[in-house]
Every structure is written in C-alpha cells, then in structure tokens.
Write a protein that holds these residues in place. Sequence first.
Motif, short mmCIF file in Angstrom:
data_model
loop_
_atom_site.label_atom_id
_atom_site.label_comp_id
_atom_site.label_asym_id
_atom_site.label_seq_id
_atom_site.Cartn_x
_atom_site.Cartn_y
_atom_site.Cartn_z
N GLU A 134 0.81 -1.21 0.00
CA GLU A 134 0.00 0.00 0.00
C GLU A 134 0.85 1.26 0.00
OE1 GLU A 134 -2.89 0.04 3.08
OE2 GLU A 134 -3.95 -1.75 2.34
N ARG A 135 1.99 1.19 0.65
CA ARG A 135 2.86 2.37 0.74
C ARG A 135 3.32 2.84 -0.62
NH1 ARG A 135 5.92 5.04 4.27
NH2 ARG A 135 7.87 5.94 3.54
N ARG B 57 1.70 2.70 -3.63
CA ARG B 57 0.65 2.98 -4.62
C ARG B 57 -0.32 3.98 -4.03
NH1 ARG B 57 -3.61 -1.36 -3.31
NH2 ARG B 57 -2.52 -2.89 -2.01
N ALA C 107 -3.71 5.66 -2.80
CA ALA C 107 -4.88 5.10 -2.12
C ALA C 107 -6.05 4.93 -3.08
CB ALA C 107 -5.29 6.00 -0.95
N ASP C 108 -6.15 5.80 -4.09
CA ASP C 108 -7.22 5.70 -5.07
C ASP C 108 -6.77 5.00 -6.36
OD1 ASP C 108 -5.57 7.60 -6.11
OD2 ASP C 108 -7.08 9.19 -6.25
N ASP D 275 3.10 9.88 3.98
CA ASP D 275 2.34 9.58 2.78
C ASP D 275 3.11 10.20 1.62
OD1 ASP D 275 0.60 9.42 0.63
OD2 ASP D 275 -1.18 9.91 1.79
#
Length: 350
Positions: free
Chosen positions: A125-126, A128, A130-131, A330
Amino acid sequence: MTGRRATTRARWAGLVTAVSALVLAGCGGAPAPQQPAAEPGPVTIYSGRSEELVGPLLAQLETALGTDVEVRYGSTGEMSAQLLEEGPNSPADVFFGQDAGALGALSSAGLLAPLPADVVAPLPERYRAADATWVATSARARVVAYNPGLVPEADLPSGVDDLLAPRWKGRLGYAPSNASWLSFVTGLRLVRGEDGARQWLTAFAAQQPQRFDGNGPILDAVAAGTVDAGLVNHYYLYEKTAEVDPATYSVRNHYVPNDPLGLVNVAGAGVVAASDNQQTAQRAVAFLLSPQAQQYLVDQTGEYPVVDGIAPTRAYELVSLGSLAPPDVDLADLASLEQTEAMLQQVGLL
C-alpha cells in the motif's frame, strides 16, 4: 470529430452491434460474425526520467506493446507542469515521473485515472496511491554516505539531530538544488511540522554544511576527504563502484531507520485521465512492474524493485527494502515543494 467523441461513438456502435446479435440469436437467426480485435494505438509518454536512464527500457516497452511509443522527456517538474497546463486537452497517455510528490499533485488535480486492481495488487500500500491513480515503479532510500577512514562507527548518526553535533560542523555535504534533498526536507516538514522543521534547518545551517551541485560530486568529496559525510540517495554509490574498485573507493552507505534521514521516495507512473487509449496505457504501466522492467531498473539504476522476487545481477547488494523502516510519510504529500523551497530560502540553505 474529436478523438474522444469518435471513441464514444465507436463504443456506442459496438454496443448496438452486440445487442443486435443477441436479438438475432434469440429469434433463431445466425449470430453476427466476430470482428477482429482492434490494433493497439500508439502511446505517448511524458517522462520525467531521463532518456539516458530509461530510453532502452521504453524501447522494450514498445516491443511488448506491439505499437509505437512516443516519449517526451524533461524534468519531472517540467513534465508535470506541462500536463497540468494542458489538462483534459493533453496528448499524453502515461506520466512517468521521478518523484511521488509530482504523482500526488497530478492525482489531486484529477489528471490521473484509476488503474485496474490487477495492476496495483502486487504493490504494498505504501507504494501505490490510495485511489489507485498511480503506482511506484522503483524506490530509492536516503542515506548518509561517509568515509570509513574518517568516521568511526560510533559517530554515525542515528537520526537527523545527531548531525547537529559539533563534530559535523563544516564536515557535511549536501546538494541544495537537488530534487532528492528537497524531498528529504519536505519529509522532514511532514514528520516534524513547519516549526520543528524550520528549527532543525536553522541549526543545520549553523553547522556550515558544504554545498555541491549534485549527489555524485558529494561522493567524490567524501572519498577525497574534503568532507567526512554527505546526504545523498543510496544508488549513487553503486554508480561510482561500477566504474572503480569498491574495495578502494572510500565511501560507504549508512542507513538510518525510523527517521527523516531514511526517507524512501519512489519513481512511478500513472495513466492520464484524458487519454483516448486507456487500455494500452494501462498495459504500459503494467509493463513497468513486470519482472523484465523491474530487473532493468535494479541493474541499470541501482534502485529498489517494488515487486518481490527481483535481485540485482550486478556485483552489489541492496539492503532489503522491507528492512529500511522509513518515516511514516504519505509519499503523495511530498508534493508541497514550493513551501519547502520557501523555508530553505528563509534559513539560508537554498
């Protein structure tokens, strides 16, 4: 007729043909013959990565797609600014950038389209959005490059505050205009807040660090003993040791986990929302995550792969990406470079 309207009408015509075939089949008529698959259209890539670095890779992409690939090269800042200016009228299909901040800015502006689940699924996840509007294609870590003949292991910093110790005064190198330095300072702002970052930068400026034009000259100065250490990206050492004997080159990388000094940033790609060629553009991004492309990036750039199962075939070793423990940032928020530049000017470091 515009390309987008033509595409819409073509899709509508295809839908009508499909419905008509179903009706005929239901009435006992012969099914309509299947049309041959359309040839993929050419792909236009806006690349913030240099032609020298990724030109051969994008030539491989052209072969993999079976269609022409047109590439417009420039800095990541230049190409993202062009895409922002062009907006929905951009001819670009894919944006390939050097920095997560630029990808985040384009995504926030609504200029990148969500990628299919099967494209983003292999990535943590880190790495890519979030959407799902962008994915990392490779990663790079900030390190303290040091001369082991001048810096005992006991003096190696465990965090940014250790660089404010008296022993480092006048003995550190940094590249004030380099994008990786700006991203590091942006990460510092995100971790410590505006006041905390300004306080550290003011104290760092009082250390009288030596300025260099880039990370490569910093490493040469470290090797020569002009400075004891410098703030760089990890792969510059591998570039140097591809040219000289690693055993005689007096520079080593020091990784600093759980601290802004150990920021891990990424290069990445996304499909431009205005593209009339979404499927082929998606295939292009997927190719950049393929074993073939990931192996190229690791071997030719010394950067980290972002998918599992890739190791360098050149004579160097990468510290495991999963072991680096970078600060909790982020990566899309690294877009606030203007604020970073303003702060650096205020404290005299730009």
